[in-house]
Scaffold this active site. Structure first.
Site, short mmCIF file in Angstrom:
data_model
loop_
_atom_site.label_atom_id
_atom_site.label_comp_id
_atom_site.label_asym_id
_atom_site.label_seq_id
_atom_site.Cartn_x
_atom_site.Cartn_y
_atom_site.Cartn_z
N ASP A 137 0.86 -1.18 0.00
CA ASP A 137 0.00 0.00 0.00
C ASP A 137 0.90 1.24 0.00
OD1 ASP A 137 -1.72 -2.13 0.61
OD2 ASP A 137 -3.04 -0.86 1.81
N LYS A 183 -10.36 -0.07 -2.36
CA LYS A 183 -10.20 -0.27 -0.92
C LYS A 183 -10.55 1.01 -0.18
CE LYS A 183 -6.78 -1.45 2.66
NZ LYS A 183 -5.39 -1.91 2.93
N LYS A 190 -7.12 3.20 -3.35
CA LYS A 190 -7.53 3.20 -1.94
C LYS A 190 -7.81 4.62 -1.50
CE LYS A 190 -5.48 2.00 2.58
NZ LYS A 190 -4.30 1.38 3.24
#
Length: 349
Positions: free
Chosen positions: A186, A285, A249
């Site tokens: 991430d 996400k 995300k």
């Protein structure tokens, strides 16, 4: 929207079966799975077509989704189990320790008390979070604790949560996490590149991050609470996908405003537009502030209504969450007994 890929040089498809229940960071089998997004050349014309974002329309759509759908009884329990299967169980605290990470991994392997598992009739189903997400120093600990379980290990990298160290340092952090066994990375973008409309520079950075990830999947955190406008969110989403992101995300969880449904709707519509343009499926996400079972149901409904059933699988949808599992477990116990239990009966770590 035209299905022709503008200025794209996609090359052969690379199949990476992210949802397969294999050991943490095991070599990816090529037998099945979805085609991994190879990215495309930065297309400012395509981005220009996505600039117009109607906030009030998005807010009305979100309000209609959350009011129209009512999920009750056994159906609600089933949807909550799906939420758990799509969860990145996360600890990103300044007081994290190796022992805390090991306990969190143990919770991921056995997310529910035995009486709840037996009451729901899911013994042997192995319904577990999709990944455990940690800082780089704890990647090796998590990989060791989860070996053979099929639960992925995700590392937050690139000077999380601000992303303001030199690019070379950020790339070294990615490579170190992959070397330690992380199979998902991430990364966070420098928000200043969005404010300055430095799209080529942002694109180049994400391309470099994707290359540093190798076989590990790349989730690009936009920091939507810092981006100020939905237009910025939409354009940053498009750049990330063009640069080869496997997931986009919302947040680091450290901003003053984290995942909100209108922002999520803008991002999933960017995902839909990218799919229509290229044929590649991109994951989503939401992270930060999603702490209740009810909120998880709202997000699942959003994904189902906007992108379809395929985006309710952990290879295309994740919750970034730390306390969400506790509330889901409490709701499942209430479903079985009619009573809510105290949080301490559902310890996380």
């Amino acid at each position: 929207m035209s299905s022709t890929i503008r200025e794209a040089d996609l090359g052969p498809s690379k199949i990476t079966p992210l949802p397969a229940r294999t050991a943490a960071n095991a070599p990816a089998s090529q037998a099945h799975g979805i085609a991994r997004n190879p990215g495309m050349k930065l297309d400012l014309g395509f981005m220009e077509s996505m600039r117009s974002v109607n906030r009030s329309a998005l807010e009305r759509r979100v309000a209609s989704l959350t009011k129209r759908r009512s999920i009750k009884a056994d159906n609600q329990a089933a949807w909550l189990l799906r939420a758990v299967a799509c969860m990145d169980l996360t600890t990103l605290n300044s007081n994290d320790t190796e022992e805390r990470v090991r306990r969190l991994c143990a919770k991921a392997v056995n997310p529910f008390r035995r009486d709840i598992v037996e009451g729901l009739g899911i013994t042997g189903e192995k319904i577990r979070p999709a990944a455990v997400c940690v800082y780089h120093p704890f990647v090796a600990t998590a990989v060791d604790a989860l070996r053979g379980t099929g639960i992925h290990v995700a590392a937050v990298s690139t000077a999380f949560p601000h992303g303001l160290t030199p690019l070379s340092t950020r790339l070294q952090e990615i490579e170190a996490s992959v070397s330690d066994g992380a199979d998902e990375i991430d990364v966070v973008i420098p928000r200043g590149l969005v404010f300055g409309a430095k799209w080529q520079e942002l694109y180049n950075e994400i391309v470099s991050m994707r290359a540093a990830c190798g076989e590990a999947h790349l989730k690009v955190i936009l920091g939507t609470g810092d981006l100020a406008t939905l237009r910025n969110v939409m354009l940053a989403s498009m750049v990330a996908m063009m640069a080869g992101a496997d997931f986009i995300k919302t947040s680091t969880g450290k901003e003053s405003v984290n995942a909100t449904l209108p922002v999520g709707l803008a991002m999933v519509r960017a995902i839909r537009a990218y799919f229509e343009e290229t044929g590649y499926l991109i994951g989503f996400k939401p992270a930060g502030g999603i702490s209740t079972a009810k909120a998880s149901l709202d997000w699942l409904v959003l994904m189902k209504e906007e992108l379809g059933r395929r985006w309710l699988e952990p290879d295309l949808f994740r919750f970034g969450a730390s306390s969400l599992l506790t509330d889901i477990e409490r709701q499942l116990e209430h479903h079985l007994t009619g009573h809510y239990s105290a949080n301490h009966r559902h310890a996380m770590a």
